[in-house]
Design an enzyme around this catalytic site. Structure first.
Site, PDB file in Angstrom:
ATOM      1  N   THR A   1     -32.632 -23.256  18.561  1.00  0.00           N
ATOM      2  CA  THR A   1     -32.020 -24.209  17.681  1.00  0.00           C
ATOM      3  C   THR A   1     -31.188 -23.868  16.591  1.00  0.00           C
ATOM      4  OG1 THR A   1     -33.552 -25.653  18.037  1.00  0.00           O
ATOM      5  CG2 THR A   1     -32.363 -25.957  16.147  1.00  0.00           C
TER       6      THR A   1
ATOM      7  N   ASP B   1     -27.515 -28.302  17.782  1.00  0.00           N
ATOM      8  CA  ASP B   1     -26.893 -27.845  19.074  1.00  0.00           C
ATOM      9  C   ASP B   1     -27.867 -28.557  20.047  1.00  0.00           C
ATOM     10  OD1 ASP B   1     -28.732 -25.287  20.274  1.00  0.00           O
ATOM     11  OD2 ASP B   1     -29.175 -26.337  18.494  1.00  0.00           O
TER      12      ASP B   1
ATOM     13  N   ARG C   1     -29.345 -27.083  22.968  1.00  0.00           N
ATOM     14  CA  ARG C   1     -30.197 -26.198  23.938  1.00  0.00           C
ATOM     15  C   ARG C   1     -31.759 -25.966  23.736  1.00  0.00           C
ATOM     16  NH1 ARG C   1     -28.669 -19.890  25.009  1.00  0.00           N
ATOM     17  NH2 ARG C   1     -26.827 -20.852  26.427  1.00  0.00           N
TER      18      ARG C   1
ATOM     19  N   LYS D   1     -31.466 -33.279  19.316  1.00  0.00           N
ATOM     20  CA  LYS D   1     -32.352 -32.864  18.409  1.00  0.00           C
ATOM     21  C   LYS D   1     -32.007 -33.586  17.217  1.00  0.00           C
ATOM     22  CE  LYS D   1     -31.994 -28.143  20.222  1.00  0.00           C
ATOM     23  NZ  LYS D   1     -31.731 -26.911  19.951  1.00  0.00           N
TER      24      LYS D   1
ATOM     25  N   GLY E   1     -37.924 -25.778  15.928  1.00  0.00           N
ATOM     26  CA  GLY E   1     -39.313 -25.218  16.075  1.00  0.00           C
ATOM     27  C   GLY E   1     -39.874 -25.925  17.491  1.00  0.00           C
TER      28      GLY E   1
ATOM     29  N   SER F   1     -33.235 -20.942  14.639  1.00  0.00           N
ATOM     30  CA  SER F   1     -32.882 -19.399  14.815  1.00  0.00           C
ATOM     31  C   SER F   1     -31.558 -19.013  14.544  1.00  0.00           C
ATOM     32  CB  SER F   1     -33.330 -18.992  16.247  1.00  0.00           C
ATOM     33  OG  SER F   1     -32.681 -19.785  17.141  1.00  0.00           O
TER      34      SER F   1
ATOM     35  N   ASP G   1     -25.967 -16.925  18.204  1.00  0.00           N
ATOM     36  CA  ASP G   1     -27.508 -16.911  18.372  1.00  0.00           C
ATOM     37  C   ASP G   1     -27.883 -17.264  19.861  1.00  0.00           C
ATOM     38  OD1 ASP G   1     -30.141 -19.263  17.780  1.00  0.00           O
ATOM     39  OD2 ASP G   1     -30.263 -17.231  18.005  1.00  0.00           O
TER      40      ASP G   1
ATOM     41  N   SER H   1     -29.598 -20.735  20.691  1.00  0.00           N
ATOM     42  CA  SER H   1     -28.966 -22.075  20.601  1.00  0.00           C
ATOM     43  C   SER H   1     -27.725 -21.936  21.610  1.00  0.00           C
ATOM     44  CB  SER H   1     -28.103 -22.045  19.072  1.00  0.00           C
ATOM     45  OG  SER H   1     -29.246 -21.959  18.268  1.00  0.00           O
TER      46      SER H   1
END
Lengths: 223, 273
Positions: free
Chosen positions: B40, B56, B58, B72, B86, B168, B205, B208
């Site tokens: 995320t 995002d 994913r 999300k 999380g 992240s 990242d 994500s």
């Protein structure tokens, strides 16, 4: 105070996936070009493939520092062989050399997951697949690395004979044409990239056949 | 009497009853089940007329992408939305729960919900579970007192900020915000900046990826832009396609009739005995 465990590891996993497919008179070796560590991307443009001899190409995923060291050892041994025998190493010979080199470090292994592809002495495609300590087998196709669990079942479905129980596959070579094999490899990587976070960026494809060696690139998802 | 006392409902907060048994199982070699984490990148920023949230799409389970296009940005109230990072189950459950509580509160008070209300409900719930509810949230909305943006951490602490990132990919997104954020952005500038920050998370990242979701909240109005950007199309689709004709082969067939359960008595008066 609880007993402290060792928390330094000499290894790291840089991710990535490798695939190789052998045909009647060609061999396709492919790997993605992403190098990562944890959740970070270190570079989008790292080649995991190396040409060890005229007709032997190796692709390795895992810990790239160990992979690089392994490549140097093999290249050096091949040079010695050429000086001593006045010829290039054949692919089956290189396969044995790789196995021995890996087992030499049985108790502090190279964290490298390798596939060796090339043409054998008869000009037929050959693929050898390895574990980290040198156990190897000649096969018609193979996949190693983080995306291998996603790719191998698909290749099994498309290339393998129905069941080893009913019809043992004697021929270690697939019936596909070169163009079909390349199409299959591209599909494998496009699909693996969708679901594996460590696979992506760009695909490097090497094709070995009687006319020599050829390189091709394809873009993959960069997220 | 003693039996009745034992059957009282639990008072809430974390129940430590099974901890000893879990420790024992882990010592015996049982691998704990892994959670679906959202990897995320989630962000929020305050602009001239309100709040913009971004995320995002994913969802990962370790190194595998479980959902390529999940949502999300969660609804809390008509004027309040919440992004969650999380453990996916935790963010869903906690936002749904507080959303219900807010609705009941709206019925009770007859007023529009305030962002600080949602904030207090979320932080007290997360605190009472001592960080075991692994939800890191970016809460944003516009109420009578103006636009608000908060971050909430799994242990229950909160921050009030003009721009925020979590997950992240938060460092990648924050790098963009710190370079380009200024006060008094217009709506289009704000949406563009949020998209840039989420894209930074998506491409840099590994936790994500996929698409950008945006939610723009202003006084009396909200715009949920699901899949505002799709910067990751599939790169290769084989023209010839693939067929999956090989079925699971049958090695052996054996038919075992089940034992007769009912005894059929021919004629006579079976019922009378």
């Amino acid at each position: 105070m609880t007993k402290q465990q060792a928390n330094w590891s000499p290894y790291d996993n840089n991710g990535g996936t490798c695939v190789a497919i052998a045909g009647a008179d060609y061999c396709v070796i492919a790997a993605d070009t992403r190098m990562s560590s944890g959740y970070n991307i270190l570079t989008r443009d790292y080649s995991k493939i190396i040409q060890l001899a005229d007709k032997s190409v190796m692709a390795s995923s895992g810990f790239q520092a160990d992979v690089r060291a392994l490549q140097k050892v093999l290249a050096s041994r091949h040079l010695l062989y050429q000086h001593q025998h006045n010829k290039q190493m054949s692919c089956p010979a290189m396969a044995q050399l790789l196995s021995n080199t890996l087992y030499y470090k049985r108790f502090f292994p190279y964290y490298a997951f390798n596939v060796l592809g090339g043409l054998d002495n008869e000009g037929k495609g050959c693929v050898f697949t390895y574990d980290a300590v040198g156990s190897y087998e000649r096969v018609g196709y193979s996949s190693q690395g983080s995306g291998s669990t996603l790719i191998t079942p698909f290749l099994d479905n498309q290339l393998k004979s129905p069941s080893p129980l009913l019809l043992p596959a004697k021929d270690a070579v697939t019936p596909l044409s070169e163009a079909e094999a390349i199409d299959l490899v591209k599909t494998c990587f496009a699909s693996a990239t969708e679901r594996d976070i460590y696979t992506g960026d760009k695909l490097e494809i090497i094709v070995l056949n009687a006319s020599g060696i050829r390189q091709e690139y394809m873009e993959l998802r960069k997220d | 009497m003693i039996r009745e006392a034992m059957e009282m409902p639990p008072k809430g907060g974390f129940s430590f009853d099974l901890c000893k048994r879990n420790d024992m199982l882990v010592k015996k070699g049982l691998k704990e089940p892994s959670f679906l984490k959202t990897g995320t990148t989630i962000v929020g920023l305050i602009f001239k007329d309100g709040v913009i949230l971004g995320a995002d799409t994913r969802a990962t389970e370790g190194p595998i992408v479980a959902d390529k296009n999940c949502e999300k940005i969660h609804y809390m109230a008509p004027n309040i939305y919440c992004c969650g990072a999380g453990t996916a189950a935790d963010t869903e459950a906690v936002t749904d729960m507080v959303s219900s509580q807010l609705k009941l509160h709206r019925y009770h008070t007859g007023r529009e919900s305030r962002v600080v209300t949602a904030l207090s409900l979320l932080k007290s719930h997360l605190f009472s579970y001592q960080g075991y509810v692994s939800a890191a949230l970016v809460l944003g909305g516009v109420d009578v007192t103006g636009p608000h943006l908060h971050t909430i951490y799994p242990h229950g602490s909160t921050d009030t900020l003009p721009f925020a990132t979590m997950g992240s990919g938060s460092l990648a997104a924050m790098a963009v915000f710190e370079s380009k954020y200024r006060e008094g952005l217009t709506r289009d500038e704000g949406v563009k900046l949020v998209s840039e920050a989420i894209c930074s998370g998506i491409f840099n990242d590994l936790g994500s990826g996929s698409n950008v979701d945006i939610c723009v909240i202003t006084q009396g109005e909200k715009e949920y832009l699901r899949n505002h950007m799709l910067p990751n199309p599939r790169t290769y689709i084989s023209e010839k396609g693939y067929s999956f004709s090989k079925k699971t082969e049958v090695l052996r067939t054996k038919i075992t009739p089940l034992r007769e359960m009912v005894e059929v008595i021919e004629g006579g008066d079976a019922m009378e005995e």
